[in-house]
Design an enzyme around this catalytic site. Structure first.
Site, PDB file in Angstrom:
ATOM      1  N   GLU A 101      93.232 -40.776  -0.400  1.00 50.23           N
ATOM      2  CA  GLU A 101      93.506 -41.882  -1.200  1.00 50.23           C
ATOM      3  C   GLU A 101      93.903 -41.756  -2.769  1.00 50.23           C
ATOM      4  O   GLU A 101      93.569 -40.655  -2.911  1.00 50.23           O
ATOM      5  CB  GLU A 101      92.476 -42.952  -1.078  1.00 50.23           C
TER       6      GLU A 101
ATOM      7  N   ASP B 174      86.998 -46.436  -9.616  1.00 47.86           N
ATOM      8  CA  ASP B 174      88.282 -45.968  -9.461  1.00 47.86           C
ATOM      9  C   ASP B 174      89.245 -46.332 -10.638  1.00 47.86           C
ATOM     10  O   ASP B 174      90.238 -47.026 -10.668  1.00 47.86           O
ATOM     11  CB  ASP B 174      89.101 -47.300  -8.497  1.00 47.86           C
TER      12      ASP B 174
END
Ligand SMILES: *[C@@H]1O[C@H](CO)[C@@H](O)[C@H](O)[C@H]1NC(C)=O
Ligand SMILES: *[C@@H]1O[C@H](CO)[C@@H](O)[C@H](O)[C@H]1NC(C)=O
Ligand SMILES: *[C@@H]1O[C@H](CO)[C@@H](O)[C@H](O)[C@H]1NC(C)=O
Ligand SMILES: *[C@@H]1O[C@H](CO)[C@@H](O)[C@H](O)[C@H]1NC(C)=O
Ligand SMILES: *[C@@H]1O[C@H](CO)[C@@H](O)[C@H](O)[C@H]1NC(C)=O
Ligand SMILES: *[C@@H]1O[C@H](CO)[C@@H](O)[C@H](O)[C@H]1NC(C)=O
Ligand SMILES: *[C@@H]1O[C@H](CO)[C@@H](O)[C@H](O)[C@H]1NC(C)=O
Length: 604
Positions: free
Chosen positions: A212, A37
């Site tokens: 997301e 991420d």
């Protein structure tokens, strides 16, 4: 004739200068090992330096910050989450997939802003307490202590990302929890007080699962909204949309997905997605993304579903182009990326840690502290770790915890903490070893000190020195025990090998070296020997092997480290043991399927 000769010579010199001064090739991943991420920025105000943050889930310290000046050498400069009281709730989180989710890093007006979410995966998605969203800031990213305490804000989702609009308004973009309807959320947010305005849902993505990690930019009058879709595994992709108003309506890029490795069986880098975009001093655009080094079999077969490498999601760098009035274009990821004009070679001087991918030779000198890339599982009991206490120079003294690494139902610690400290596995093949002074420490049944390759409490393999009753005898004796626990919802069965042998007589009372080595592309080997022995192989005993596929990385990645436990007995801190000569050596980095095949051919 003469002039021609000279101009050829000049041309040659020019070419040499260009090729030497500017590195044209970089390797992926740029942040190897458990570094998912990523969110990256370029900060001209800080000496033309790039900074990235990655998510850390249940390890502490967390939110590692890496800095680079040349996009090739990345130094771990601080941890944004380095004090347990910044997020004390992490000690009590259940489930290995809880913890710190995707952060976003931004620089605005002299301050670094970091937004993230501490997620409690066990609460229902509709319960807002599941999502503890927060902002932390610093003006000195090279110093862990300078990162602020969090400002919490109420937001029914995750992956928050800050945005400053031209009119001075400040916004958060985030991913809305799937239980209502999955999509992007925007809300005005005061970054100083955490006061939030009305939430709007401006875009739901292109229809992929789990939209997301949204990020926003304003360019040429357009609001650009970047998104990850498809879930963070085999269908992962990058999409984008834009609008003339922040509230929408957003029109998706006609060429979506902008990047994906889904359905690309030839790529060694799979699950590519979760990008961020930044521009260097020369105006070249770059994207950071997460990827898994798993090969084209990824997602095809329940066996190597996640690939053989338990390092999980890592950070890759992707060259990008973003022309005026257009959507950006992204280059497919590979292990070697030639032909790109990188900033000149330069190392970051400031900061606390070491280069990503560097080896460990750690001697625990008196007065030193644990290196900033060392991690615990959830929050540590600090009193269980001391460096070079009186009479034990050059050691890390560990006081035992009642809990072993497996603990209750494999998911909890309930704030009690496990004595364990490790570091990320950051190479496809590596060797990790420590020397252990155990002799006077282990006096009672089930007292154990050892090394582990640890994915989570349900998936770890350990080699311990442990006090056990020998069959048919009443007295306690030291044993060497290889033991594993691998249990995942993806398999019907749990794999729990165990092999214990009586301590060889010649090893009694002596310091031992415990070692874990990735011996090929599929297996880790656990061995023990006498510490300090010149000839590593003469006295080395192999006690077991485990497979990379038995350490499934859901969101995080494998860690190697040491633990001390009484396996449920005798109370906290029942013994102290002494770890020294901590070594981690990277042996090989696979960047393509050919690298894997070559390594196995050599070993085979
Ligand atoms: C150029 O990049 C390659 C690949 O990342 C790296 O191995 C090498 O050290 C770099 N060379 C310089 C001069 O930075
Ligand atoms: C800034 O970069 C230059 C050139 O690489 C370097 O010499 C200098 O030490 C850097 N300054 C700081 C504060 O990092
Ligand atoms: C949400 O979870 C918290 C913590 O477990 C609990 O106290 C609260 O009652 C829950 N709220 C709802 C609406 O279920
Ligand atoms: C997103 O999906 C929800 C639920 O299906 C729908 O009500 C909403 O209108 C959608 N939003 C947009 C911008 O399309
Ligand atoms: C991958 O292939 C499947 C089956 O053909 C298709 O449904 C899916 O949309 C493809 N994914 C991407 C990101 O192209
Ligand atoms: C790796 O080594 C293990 C243990 O010796 C062996 O069982 C396995 O077959 C090897 N794998 C490959 C791909 O060579
Ligand atoms: C780990 O500790 C638990 C008690 O907390 C115990 O039940 C279990 O047997 C221990 N595992 C081993 C291998 O000793």
């Amino acid at each position: 004739m003469r002039t021609q000769f000279f101009s050829l010579q000049l041309l040659a010199r020019y070419l040499i200068t260009v090729c030497v001064a500017e590195n044209l090739t970089f390797n992926n991943p740029i942040l190897s090992g458990f570094n998912p991420d990523p969110s990256c920025i370029f900060v001209p105000e800080f000496n033309d330096t790039f900074f990235c943050v990655t998510s850390s889930f249940l390890v502490f310290p967390g939110l590692p910050i890496h800095a680079s000046r040349d996009l090739v050498h990345w130094k771990h400069v601080s941890n944004a989450f380095s004090r347990t009281d910044q997020l004390p709730g992490m000690a009590f989180l259940p489930k290995a997939t809880s913890g710190i989710y995707a952060p976003t890093l931004r620089f605005h007006d002299g301050t670094f802003y970091l937004m993230s979410t501490l997620v409690n995966q066990q609460l229902p998605r509709v319960n807002d307490s599941r999502w503890d969203n927060f902002i932390i800031t610093t003006t000195d990213p090279y110093n862990s202590d300078m990162w602020s305490d969090p400002i919490h804000f109420s937001f029914p989702g995750f992956d928050p990302s800050p945005f400053w609009d031209d009119d001075g308004s400040t916004w958060v973009a985030g991913a809305h929890t799937a239980a209502y309807y999955p999509g992007v959320m925007h809300a005005p947010l005061d970054f100083e007080t955490g006061e939030i305005g009305d939430i709007i849902m401006p875009w739901n993505g292109t229809g992929g699962a789990s939209p997301e990690a949204p990020h926003m930019w304003k360019r040429d009058g357009w609001y650009y909204l970047l998104l990850a879709e498809g879930g963070t595994r085999e269908n992962h992709m990058v999409t984008m949309a834009r609008s003339l108003k922040i509230q929408g309506p957003y029109e998706p890029a006609p060429q979506n997905p902008l990047l994906t490795a889904a359905n690309d069986t030839t790529s060694y880098f799979q699950a590519v997605g979760h990008t961020d975009l930044f521009q260097d001093a020369d105006g070249q655009w770059w994207a950071s993304a997460l990827a898994v080094r798993a090969g084209g079999s990824y997602g095809k077969d329940p066996g190597p579903y996640f690939g053989n490498l338990p390092m999980g999601r890592e950070t890759v760098l992707i060259p990008a182009a973003w022309e005026e009035g257009e959507f950006p274009t992204l280059t497919p990821v590979s292990g070697t990326m030639p032909g790109w004009k990188l900033p000149a070679k330069s190392l970051v001087k400031l900061g606390e840690g070491q280069l990503n991918g560097a080896d460990d030779v750690i001697t625990f000198q008196r007065g030193s502290s644990l290196p900033i890339h060392f991690v615990h599982w959830r929050l540590p009991k600090q009193r269980n770790y001391r460096i070079s206490p009186p009479k034990h120079p050059n050691t890390l003294a560990l006081k035992s915890s009642v809990l072993n690494l497996t603990a209750f139902d494999a998911d909890f610690a309930l704030g009690r903490g496990q004595t364990f400290v490790g570091r990320r596995m950051a190479h496809s093949m590596f060797r990790y070893s420590v020397d252990i002074g155990w002799d006077k420490s282990l006096t009672k049944e089930a007292m154990e000190v050892g090394v582990s390759i640890f994915q989570d409490q349900a998936q770890h393999f350990d080699l311990g020195i442990v006090m056990l009753k020998t069959r048919g005898q009443e007295t306690m004796q030291p044993h060497l025990r290889f033991r594993g626990h691998s249990e995942t919802p993806y398999r019907g069965r749990a794999n729990t090998p165990e092999n214990s042998v009586l301590m060889p007589r010649g090893w009694m009372g002596r310091k031992l070296r415990l070692e874990i080595e990735a011996v090929n592309s599929t297996h880790f080997e656990f061995s023990a020997g006498l510490a300090g022995s010149k000839d590593r192989s003469s006295e080395k005993r192999v006690l077991g092997h485990c497979k990379g596929t038995d350490l499934v990385p859901y969101y995080s990645g494998a860690i190697v480290g040491v633990y001390a436990t009484t396996n449920g007995k005798h109370g906290e801190q029942a013994f102290e043991t002494y770890v020294s000569n901590w070594r981690y050596t990277g042996l090989r980095q696979f960047r393509s399927q050919e690298d894997v095949d070559k390594a196995d051919m050599v070993k085979g």
